[in-house]
Design a protein around this motif. Structure first.
Motif, PDB file in Angstrom:
ATOM      1  N   THR A 166       0.832  -1.203   0.000  1.00 37.48           N
ATOM      2  CA  THR A 166       0.000   0.000   0.000  1.00 37.48           C
ATOM      3  C   THR A 166       0.866   1.252   0.000  1.00 37.48           C
ATOM      4  O   THR A 166       0.608   2.209  -0.740  1.00 37.48           O
ATOM      5  CB  THR A 166      -0.936   0.000   1.220  1.00 37.48           C
ATOM      6  OG1 THR A 166      -1.768  -1.164   1.181  1.00 37.48           O
ATOM      7  CG2 THR A 166      -1.816   1.242   1.226  1.00 37.48           C
ATOM      8  N   HIS A 167       1.921   1.235   0.814  1.00 39.97           N
ATOM      9  CA  HIS A 167       2.849   2.381   0.842  1.00 39.97           C
ATOM     10  C   HIS A 167       3.522   2.560  -0.510  1.00 39.97           C
ATOM     11  O   HIS A 167       3.691   3.689  -0.992  1.00 39.97           O
ATOM     12  CB  HIS A 167       3.891   2.198   1.941  1.00 39.97           C
ATOM     13  CG  HIS A 167       3.341   2.349   3.334  1.00 39.97           C
ATOM     14  ND1 HIS A 167       2.604   3.441   3.725  1.00 39.97           N
ATOM     15  CD2 HIS A 167       3.434   1.544   4.426  1.00 39.97           C
ATOM     16  CE1 HIS A 167       2.250   3.304   4.996  1.00 39.97           C
ATOM     17  NE2 HIS A 167       2.737   2.158   5.446  1.00 39.97           N
ATOM     18  N   ARG A 168       3.924   1.443  -1.136  1.00 34.40           N
ATOM     19  CA  ARG A 168       4.566   1.533  -2.450  1.00 34.40           C
ATOM     20  C   ARG A 168       3.607   2.107  -3.481  1.00 34.40           C
ATOM     21  O   ARG A 168       3.978   2.956  -4.296  1.00 34.40           O
ATOM     22  CB  ARG A 168       5.044   0.142  -2.888  1.00 34.40           C
ATOM     23  CG  ARG A 168       6.241  -0.408  -2.113  1.00 34.40           C
ATOM     24  CD  ARG A 168       7.514   0.356  -2.449  1.00 34.40           C
ATOM     25  NE  ARG A 168       8.639  -0.140  -1.671  1.00 34.40           N
ATOM     26  CZ  ARG A 168       9.660  -0.832  -2.181  1.00 34.40           C
ATOM     27  NH1 ARG A 168       9.672  -1.136  -3.454  1.00 34.40           N
ATOM     28  NH2 ARG A 168      10.650  -1.211  -1.409  1.00 34.40           N
ATOM     29  N   PHE A 169       2.386   1.627  -3.476  1.00 37.21           N
ATOM     30  CA  PHE A 169       1.401   2.137  -4.425  1.00 37.21           C
ATOM     31  C   PHE A 169       1.126   3.631  -4.195  1.00 37.21           C
ATOM     32  O   PHE A 169       0.959   4.395  -5.154  1.00 37.21           O
ATOM     33  CB  PHE A 169       0.102   1.337  -4.335  1.00 37.21           C
ATOM     34  CG  PHE A 169       0.094   0.080  -5.147  1.00 37.21           C
ATOM     35  CD1 PHE A 169       0.270   0.128  -6.523  1.00 37.21           C
ATOM     36  CD2 PHE A 169      -0.089  -1.156  -4.546  1.00 37.21           C
ATOM     37  CE1 PHE A 169       0.256  -1.027  -7.283  1.00 37.21           C
ATOM     38  CE2 PHE A 169      -0.110  -2.324  -5.299  1.00 37.21           C
ATOM     39  CZ  PHE A 169       0.068  -2.256  -6.680  1.00 37.21           C
ATOM     40  N   LYS A 170       1.056   4.045  -2.938  1.00 33.43           N
ATOM     41  CA  LYS A 170       0.819   5.462  -2.663  1.00 33.43           C
ATOM     42  C   LYS A 170       1.988   6.311  -3.150  1.00 33.43           C
ATOM     43  O   LYS A 170       1.789   7.403  -3.710  1.00 33.43           O
ATOM     44  CB  LYS A 170       0.589   5.678  -1.167  1.00 33.43           C
ATOM     45  CG  LYS A 170      -0.793   5.240  -0.692  1.00 33.43           C
ATOM     46  CD  LYS A 170      -1.017   5.614   0.762  1.00 33.43           C
ATOM     47  CE  LYS A 170      -2.451   5.256   1.192  1.00 33.43           C
ATOM     48  NZ  LYS A 170      -2.699   5.623   2.607  1.00 33.43           N
ATOM     49  N   ALA A 171       3.208   5.828  -2.947  1.00 32.93           N
ATOM     50  CA  ALA A 171       4.384   6.560  -3.436  1.00 32.93           C
ATOM     51  C   ALA A 171       4.358   6.649  -4.963  1.00 32.93           C
ATOM     52  O   ALA A 171       4.713   7.682  -5.555  1.00 32.93           O
ATOM     53  CB  ALA A 171       5.662   5.882  -2.964  1.00 32.93           C
ATOM     54  N   LEU A 172       3.939   5.571  -5.619  1.00 35.64           N
ATOM     55  CA  LEU A 172       3.818   5.593  -7.075  1.00 35.64           C
ATOM     56  C   LEU A 172       2.729   6.574  -7.518  1.00 35.64           C
ATOM     57  O   LEU A 172       2.870   7.269  -8.527  1.00 35.64           O
ATOM     58  CB  LEU A 172       3.516   4.191  -7.598  1.00 35.64           C
ATOM     59  CG  LEU A 172       4.690   3.208  -7.579  1.00 35.64           C
ATOM     60  CD1 LEU A 172       4.209   1.767  -7.780  1.00 35.64           C
ATOM     61  CD2 LEU A 172       5.716   3.578  -8.652  1.00 35.64           C
ATOM     62  N   ALA A 173       1.640   6.633  -6.758  1.00 35.36           N
ATOM     63  CA  ALA A 173       0.572   7.575  -7.089  1.00 35.36           C
ATOM     64  C   ALA A 173       1.052   9.018  -6.969  1.00 35.36           C
ATOM     65  O   ALA A 173       0.707   9.873  -7.799  1.00 35.36           O
ATOM     66  CB  ALA A 173      -0.631   7.336  -6.175  1.00 35.36           C
ATOM     67  N   VAL A 174       1.841   9.307  -5.932  1.00 33.10           N
ATOM     68  CA  VAL A 174       2.400  10.653  -5.777  1.00 33.10           C
ATOM     69  C   VAL A 174       3.324  10.980  -6.953  1.00 33.10           C
ATOM     70  O   VAL A 174       3.299  12.087  -7.498  1.00 33.10           O
ATOM     71  CB  VAL A 174       3.155  10.771  -4.438  1.00 33.10           C
ATOM     72  CG1 VAL A 174       3.933  12.088  -4.375  1.00 33.10           C
ATOM     73  CG2 VAL A 174       2.184  10.676  -3.271  1.00 33.10           C
ATOM     74  N   ALA A 175       4.143   9.999  -7.351  1.00 29.10           N
ATOM     75  CA  ALA A 175       5.019  10.205  -8.508  1.00 29.10           C
ATOM     76  C   ALA A 175       4.201  10.453  -9.773  1.00 29.10           C
ATOM     77  O   ALA A 175       4.586  11.269 -10.624  1.00 29.10           O
ATOM     78  CB  ALA A 175       5.924   8.990  -8.700  1.00 29.10           C
ATOM     79  N   MET A 176       3.055   9.788  -9.896  1.00 30.41           N
ATOM     80  CA  MET A 176       2.181  10.028 -11.049  1.00 30.41           C
ATOM     81  C   MET A 176       1.613  11.444 -11.016  1.00 30.41           C
ATOM     82  O   MET A 176       1.468  12.090 -12.059  1.00 30.41           O
ATOM     83  CB  MET A 176       1.058   8.988 -11.068  1.00 30.41           C
ATOM     84  CG  MET A 176       1.539   7.570 -11.363  1.00 30.41           C
ATOM     85  SD  MET A 176       0.226   6.324 -11.181  1.00 30.41           S
ATOM     86  CE  MET A 176      -0.821   6.727 -12.601  1.00 30.41           C
ATOM     87  N   ASP A 177       1.304  11.947  -9.829  1.00 28.88           N
ATOM     88  CA  ASP A 177       0.838  13.329  -9.719  1.00 28.88           C
ATOM     89  C   ASP A 177       1.918  14.293 -10.207  1.00 28.88           C
ATOM     90  O   ASP A 177       1.634  15.245 -10.936  1.00 28.88           O
ATOM     91  CB  ASP A 177       0.477  13.657  -8.272  1.00 28.88           C
ATOM     92  CG  ASP A 177      -0.775  12.922  -7.809  1.00 28.88           C
ATOM     93  OD1 ASP A 177      -1.566  12.503  -8.676  1.00 28.88           O
ATOM     94  OD2 ASP A 177      -0.944  12.762  -6.582  1.00 28.88           O
ATOM     95  N   ASP A 178       3.164  14.034  -9.813  1.00 26.19           N
ATOM     96  CA  ASP A 178       4.272  14.904 -10.211  1.00 26.19           C
ATOM     97  C   ASP A 178       4.501  14.872 -11.714  1.00 26.19           C
ATOM     98  O   ASP A 178       4.977  15.862 -12.293  1.00 26.19           O
ATOM     99  CB  ASP A 178       5.552  14.490  -9.488  1.00 26.19           C
ATOM    100  CG  ASP A 178       5.481  14.739  -7.989  1.00 26.19           C
ATOM    101  OD1 ASP A 178       4.615  15.535  -7.564  1.00 26.19           O
ATOM    102  OD2 ASP A 178       6.279  14.133  -7.244  1.00 26.19           O
ATOM    103  N   ARG A 179       4.182  13.744 -12.358  1.00 19.36           N
ATOM    104  CA  ARG A 179       4.456  13.583 -13.790  1.00 19.36           C
ATOM    105  C   ARG A 179       3.202  13.682 -14.647  1.00 19.36           C
ATOM    106  O   ARG A 179       3.258  13.436 -15.847  1.00 19.36           O
ATOM    107  CB  ARG A 179       5.129  12.228 -14.029  1.00 19.36           C
ATOM    108  CG  ARG A 179       6.376  12.043 -13.194  1.00 19.36           C
ATOM    109  CD  ARG A 179       7.012  10.684 -13.402  1.00 19.36           C
ATOM    110  NE  ARG A 179       8.049  10.438 -12.407  1.00 19.36           N
ATOM    111  CZ  ARG A 179       8.939   9.460 -12.483  1.00 19.36           C
ATOM    112  NH1 ARG A 179       8.895   8.627 -13.511  1.00 19.36           N
ATOM    113  NH2 ARG A 179       9.848   9.307 -11.547  1.00 19.36           N
ATOM    114  N   ALA A 180       2.090  14.023 -14.036  1.00 12.63           N
ATOM    115  CA  ALA A 180       0.814  14.130 -14.763  1.00 12.63           C
ATOM    116  C   ALA A 180       0.497  12.830 -15.491  1.00 12.63           C
ATOM    117  O   ALA A 180       0.042  12.836 -16.642  1.00 12.63           O
ATOM    118  CB  ALA A 180       0.853  15.303 -15.738  1.00 12.63           C
TER     119      ALA A 180
END
Length: 388
Positions: free
Chosen positions: A102-116
């Motif tokens: 879950t933590h990994r997925f959330k970190a990936l989601a944040v990275a997706m926000d940064d990269r649109a």
């Protein structure tokens, strides 16, 4: 073995780096929005390495289209080589694995926000047959705000068993029969059912692994099409992880002590570099399963295949899930013929090594004679001779 140790050191460094990135992003929550998760779960020996090679080759093109391909370490480093197969294998049965994911997925989601980015792609072919994997991955992804879609390829039973033996069993078992008994593959349906229970029927996409089913016979083109990302600009890398020549398989099976386990490819990689293309299969034929044994395997798999087709691939209609067994797929080979073929492979290896040694000797300047290293004689002075 040295390579295996080096791989462990690399994985440890990779995981530490991923943890640092995760700690940096841990204080941030992803923006609440829809994010698509494309989860390729295999099956094993169904073109997964080719799909992962295509994802790696097209990483920048995909990023430009709003797609993030997770790295081998399940982070946003954009370094994908073998997909996440190693990550999930190492995770095993850790009690905190859902929380960690879950933590990994959330970190990936944040990275997706940064990269649109709007889509995340994972590729881990071991997940389809890994018990409990669906109940681990899907809840973690949903808890991080993802909408998961699962994509799986399934292969005809006899071809799958042969490929599994050549990929893993040859390094761990004395014979194909011993490996297949321990492998305990009961069919595709039970594995697919476990994923359907987590994502629902509409979000589970199943395809037979058959080249006549794919555009240009290429599974990577098919995968990109079904996830909606194919374009003529997409790179199509060379075939990945081809099957080993059956005679070389027999040779490797006699030196199982050189392997650290079923996933150790170091010996084969080195031999393939020496032998060349002859180290790999040139066709689809095999002598590991005789004709009658193949027919028995396919008969045993019939009910499973029909159930998979009816539930997940109904568009095939009256056509079978897999093409029928063809005579050229069963190779008759005597013990003498096998030995002769093995000797030919060994001769190729020896000759190739000899050529490489000759090239090294030709490229290396000749070592100077010791006499040339002595001081020049002067008038009336004898040169000092070396100790003998």
């Amino acid at each position: 073995m040295a390579r295996a140790r080096g791989s462990r050191l690399f994985r440890n460094f990779r995981d530490r780096l991923a943890r640092r990135r995760g700690q940096t992003l841990a204080g941030r929550e992803p923006v609440p929005r829809a994010r698509r998760l494309v989860l390729h779960v295999g099956g094993p020996k169904c073109g997964s390495s080719a799909i992962q090679a295509a994802l790696a080759a097209n990483n920048e093109r995909l990023a430009a289209r709003g797609v993030l391909v997770a790295s081998d370490a399940m982070d946003a480093a954009q370094i994908i080589t073998y997909g996440q197969v190693g990550y999930f294998r190492e995770m095993g049965d850790r009690p905190t694995r859902v929380e960690e994911l879950t933590h990994r997925f959330k970190a990936l989601a944040v990275a997706m926000d940064d990269r649109a980015a709007d889509m995340l792609i994972l590729s881990a072919e071991n997940l389809l047959l890994q018990p409990g994997a669906a109940a681990m991955v899907i809840p973690a992804a949903r808890a991080a705000g993802f909408l998961p879609e699962v994509f799986a390829y399934v292969r005809r039973r006899d071809d799958f068993l042969i490929a599994a033996w050549q990929q893993w069993g040859v390094k761990t078992h004395a014979s194909p029969e011993e490996f297949w008994k321990d492998f305990d593959f009961s069919g595709w349906l039970p594995a697919l059912t476990s994923w359907e229970e987590q994502v629902g029927l509409q979000s589970l996409k199943v395809f037979p692994y058959r080249r006549d089913f794919f555009p240009d016979g290429d599974v990577t083109v098919h995968f990109m099409q079904v996830i909606g990302l194919h374009s003529p600009e997409m790179a199509r890398p060379a075939p990945a992880n081809p099957s080993c020549n059956e005679h070389l398989t027999d040779l490797l099976n006699r030196v199982r002590d050189l392997f650290s386990g079923g996933h150790d490819n170091d010996v084969l990689d080195k031999l393939a570099q020496i032998i060349g293309p002859a180290a790999f299969k040139a066709g689809s034929g095999s002598y590991f399963l005789p004709l009658e044994q193949r027919r028995a395997v396919l008969e045993q798999a019939r009910a499973d295949d029909e159930a998979v087709k009816a539930r997940y691939v109904p568009q095939l209609g009256a056509a079978p899930l897999f093409p029928p067994l063809r005579p050229e797929q069963v190779v008759e080979c005597s013990d003498i013929e096998k030995l002769r073929a093995e000797n030919a492979l060994l001769l190729r290896a020896i000759y190739s090594l000899n050529l490489r040694v000759s090239q090294i000797e030709t490229a290396t300047p000749a070592a100077p004679s010791w006499r040339r290293l002595l001081p020049k004689r002067r008038s009336g002075v004898r040169a000092v001779q070396p100790d003998r």
